[in-house]
Design a protein around this motif. Structure first.
Motif, short mmCIF file in Angstrom:
data_model
loop_
_atom_site.label_atom_id
_atom_site.label_comp_id
_atom_site.label_asym_id
_atom_site.label_seq_id
_atom_site.Cartn_x
_atom_site.Cartn_y
_atom_site.Cartn_z
N LEU A 71 33.36 43.89 92.66
CA LEU A 71 32.68 42.59 92.58
C LEU A 71 33.62 41.51 92.03
N MET A 72 34.47 41.90 91.07
CA MET A 72 35.40 40.93 90.49
C MET A 72 36.50 40.54 91.48
N ASP A 73 36.74 41.41 92.46
CA ASP A 73 37.75 41.10 93.47
C ASP A 73 37.31 39.98 94.39
N ASP A 74 36.02 39.65 94.36
CA ASP A 74 35.52 38.57 95.22
C ASP A 74 34.78 37.53 94.37
N PRO A 75 35.55 36.79 93.55
CA PRO A 75 34.92 35.84 92.63
C PRO A 75 34.12 34.76 93.37
N ALA A 76 34.54 34.43 94.59
CA ALA A 76 33.82 33.39 95.33
C ALA A 76 32.40 33.83 95.63
N GLU A 77 32.22 35.11 95.93
CA GLU A 77 30.88 35.61 96.20
C GLU A 77 30.02 35.56 94.92
N LEU A 78 30.62 35.96 93.79
CA LEU A 78 29.88 35.88 92.51
C LEU A 78 29.47 34.43 92.25
N ASP A 79 30.39 33.52 92.51
CA ASP A 79 30.07 32.11 92.26
C ASP A 79 28.96 31.62 93.18
N ARG A 80 28.91 32.15 94.40
CA ARG A 80 27.80 31.78 95.29
C ARG A 80 26.47 32.28 94.75
N VAL A 81 26.47 33.51 94.24
CA VAL A 81 25.25 34.05 93.62
C VAL A 81 24.80 33.12 92.49
N LEU A 82 25.77 32.69 91.67
CA LEU A 82 25.43 31.86 90.52
C LEU A 82 24.98 30.46 90.93
N ALA A 83 25.55 29.97 92.02
CA ALA A 83 25.14 28.63 92.50
C ALA A 83 23.70 28.68 93.00
N ARG A 84 23.39 29.73 93.76
CA ARG A 84 22.01 29.89 94.22
C ARG A 84 21.07 30.06 93.04
N GLY A 85 21.50 30.86 92.07
CA GLY A 85 20.68 31.10 90.88
C GLY A 85 20.42 29.81 90.13
N ALA A 86 21.46 28.98 89.99
CA ALA A 86 21.31 27.73 89.24
C ALA A 86 20.33 26.79 89.95
N THR A 87 20.36 26.79 91.28
CA THR A 87 19.44 25.92 92.02
C THR A 87 18.00 26.34 91.78
N ARG A 88 17.76 27.65 91.93
CA ARG A 88 16.39 28.16 91.74
C ARG A 88 15.94 27.96 90.28
N ALA A 89 16.81 28.29 89.33
CA ALA A 89 16.46 28.14 87.92
C ALA A 89 16.20 26.67 87.59
N GLY A 90 17.01 25.80 88.19
CA GLY A 90 16.88 24.37 87.91
C GLY A 90 15.52 23.81 88.33
N GLU A 91 14.97 24.36 89.42
CA GLU A 91 13.66 23.90 89.87
C GLU A 91 12.60 24.17 88.80
N VAL A 92 12.61 25.39 88.30
CA VAL A 92 11.60 25.78 87.30
C VAL A 92 11.84 25.04 85.98
N ALA A 93 13.10 25.07 85.52
CA ALA A 93 13.43 24.47 84.23
C ALA A 93 13.17 22.96 84.25
N GLY A 94 13.50 22.33 85.38
CA GLY A 94 13.31 20.88 85.50
C GLY A 94 11.85 20.49 85.40
N GLU A 95 11.01 21.31 86.01
CA GLU A 95 9.58 21.03 85.98
C GLU A 95 9.03 21.10 84.54
N THR A 96 9.43 22.15 83.82
CA THR A 96 8.94 22.29 82.44
C THR A 96 9.46 21.14 81.57
N LEU A 97 10.75 20.82 81.74
CA LEU A 97 11.31 19.77 80.89
C LEU A 97 10.64 18.42 81.15
N ALA A 98 10.32 18.15 82.40
CA ALA A 98 9.64 16.89 82.73
C ALA A 98 8.27 16.82 82.03
N LEU A 99 7.58 17.95 82.03
CA LEU A 99 6.27 18.02 81.37
C LEU A 99 6.43 17.79 79.86
N VAL A 100 7.45 18.40 79.28
CA VAL A 100 7.71 18.23 77.84
C VAL A 100 7.97 16.75 77.51
#
Ligand code: TYM
Length: 332
Positions: A293-322
């Motif tokens: 997995l470490m031999d393909d850092p670009a793939e790991l970064d893609r996983v993290l980019a997708r993760g950040a997008t999905r997480a950002g949707e949920v986190a953004g909604e809660t923070l707006a409410l706060v």
């Protein structure tokens, strides 16, 4: 689907056996029937001494270990904490509703600051539990799978959520700790009266998943037990043996009572050798998987980019409410 969230710090080159049995193993199981969010809290990692050159590498390596241990980026959301500014923002807000005395009572802060010396311990170490509460509350998590050492932080998180809801109206879900019976506290192999710990254990006492399997086997063979001969689960009087049985039971999915029966009349040496074999069989394929997995850092970064997008949707909604509840002027 109920939501689950948890994190593991990138503060070492390898997770240890306690991290896996106390936490990550449950994460893998929970991704099957939960809306699961798992992340690497790099903001937390800078509350103690750290080396900028290794932090990024360890963060990527942590993600690789999580996937190698069974997290599936198609089944759960994997992200890095610093990619989501909402965590720091909500942490600040929660700090304003946390009592100074309340924060001072956190045992992990007391331990870590005592180890560093009062003058060197940072304010970030002090407010660490507020950042952790923010991590959890942003995602409206139902459950938080952690080891025993995080129980007090979870309790604070629940108190903060309840306090905020009472004062400003329903905003946060009050999360439940999800602490596995049995493996929630894996002890140090050399001093079985204290937990196995990245920061406090001596090399002989800690089992890192990515270290040389031969060394791991040796650590089990020289694990501290007691002067008796009987293989019996008695954490109070026989903490060393109890710890070995706990690890054995968790990794082999066999009951402790079964193991006790199996080892009746046998010696500690037999138990240690067999357990070493079980652990080695578990860790052996990991290193190669992580390396792949470490031999393909670009793939790991893609996983993290997708993760950040999905997480950002949920986190953004809660923070707006706060923001709305607190009375911050909306940005037009
Ligand atoms: P961390 O990085 O120290 O540990 C990760 C997980 O491993 C568990 N653990 C153990 N379990 C059993 N036996 C042991 N000896 C042992 N040592 C560690 C920990 O309980 C933890 O579940 N503050 C957290 C990270 C965090 C977090 C969060 C967790 C930040 N934000 C939000 C949950 C939700 C920590 O330092 O874990």
């Amino acid at each position: 689907r109920p939501r689950v969230l948890s994190g593991i710090q990138p503060t070492a080159d390898s997770f240890h056996l306690g991290n896996y049995l106390g936490a990550v193993r449950q994460w893998v199981a929970l991704q099957e029937d939960h809306d699961a969010f798992y992340f690497v809290p790099d903001l937390h990692a800078i509350t103690v001494d750290h080396d900028p050159k290794t932090l990024a590498a360890r963060t990527r390596n942590a993600v690789a270990q999580l996937i190698a241990l069974g997290l599936d980026p198609e089944r759960c959301t994997i992200f890095v904490q610093s990619h989501l500014p909402q965590h720091s923002e909500l942490a600040w807000i929660l700090q304003c509703y946390t009592g100074f005395g309340e924060a001072s009572r956190m045992t992990q802060f007391k331990d870590k600051s005592a180890r560093q010396g009062a003058d060197r311990a940072s304010v970030g170490l002090f407010t660490y539990p507020d950042l952790m509460a923010a991590d959890i509350l942003l995602y409206q998590a139902h459950r938080v799978p952690v080891g025993e050492d995080q129980r007090q932080h979870l309790e604070l998180t629940r108190n903060l959520a309840q306090r905020f809801n009472q004062r400003f109206g329903q905003t946060f879900r009050v999360p439940e700790p999800f602490i596995p019976p049995g493996a929630a506290k894996i002890q140090d192999l050399q001093d079985p009266t204290v937990k196995m710990s990245k920061s406090a254990s001596a090399p002989g006492g800690i089992v890192e998943l990515l270290e040389d399997p031969k060394r791991i086997a040796k650590k089990f063979r020289s694990a501290v037990t007691d002067n008796e001969r009987e293989i019996r689960y008695d954490p109070e009087h026989k903490p060393g043996v109890a710890n070995l049985l706990t690890i054995y039971s968790a990794l082999s999915d066999r009951k402790i009572t079964e193991l006790e029966a199996d080892y009746e009349g046998k010696g500690y040496g037999d138990l240690k050798k067999d357990l070493a074999d079980v652990v080695v069989a578990f860790v052996e394929p990991l290193r190669e998987r992580v390396q792949g997995l470490m031999d393909d850092p670009a793939e790991l970064d893609r996983v993290l980019a997708r993760g950040a997008t999905r997480a950002g949707e949920v986190a953004g909604e809660t923070l707006a409410l706060v923001h709305e509840k607190i009375g911050f002027l909306p940005k037009s």
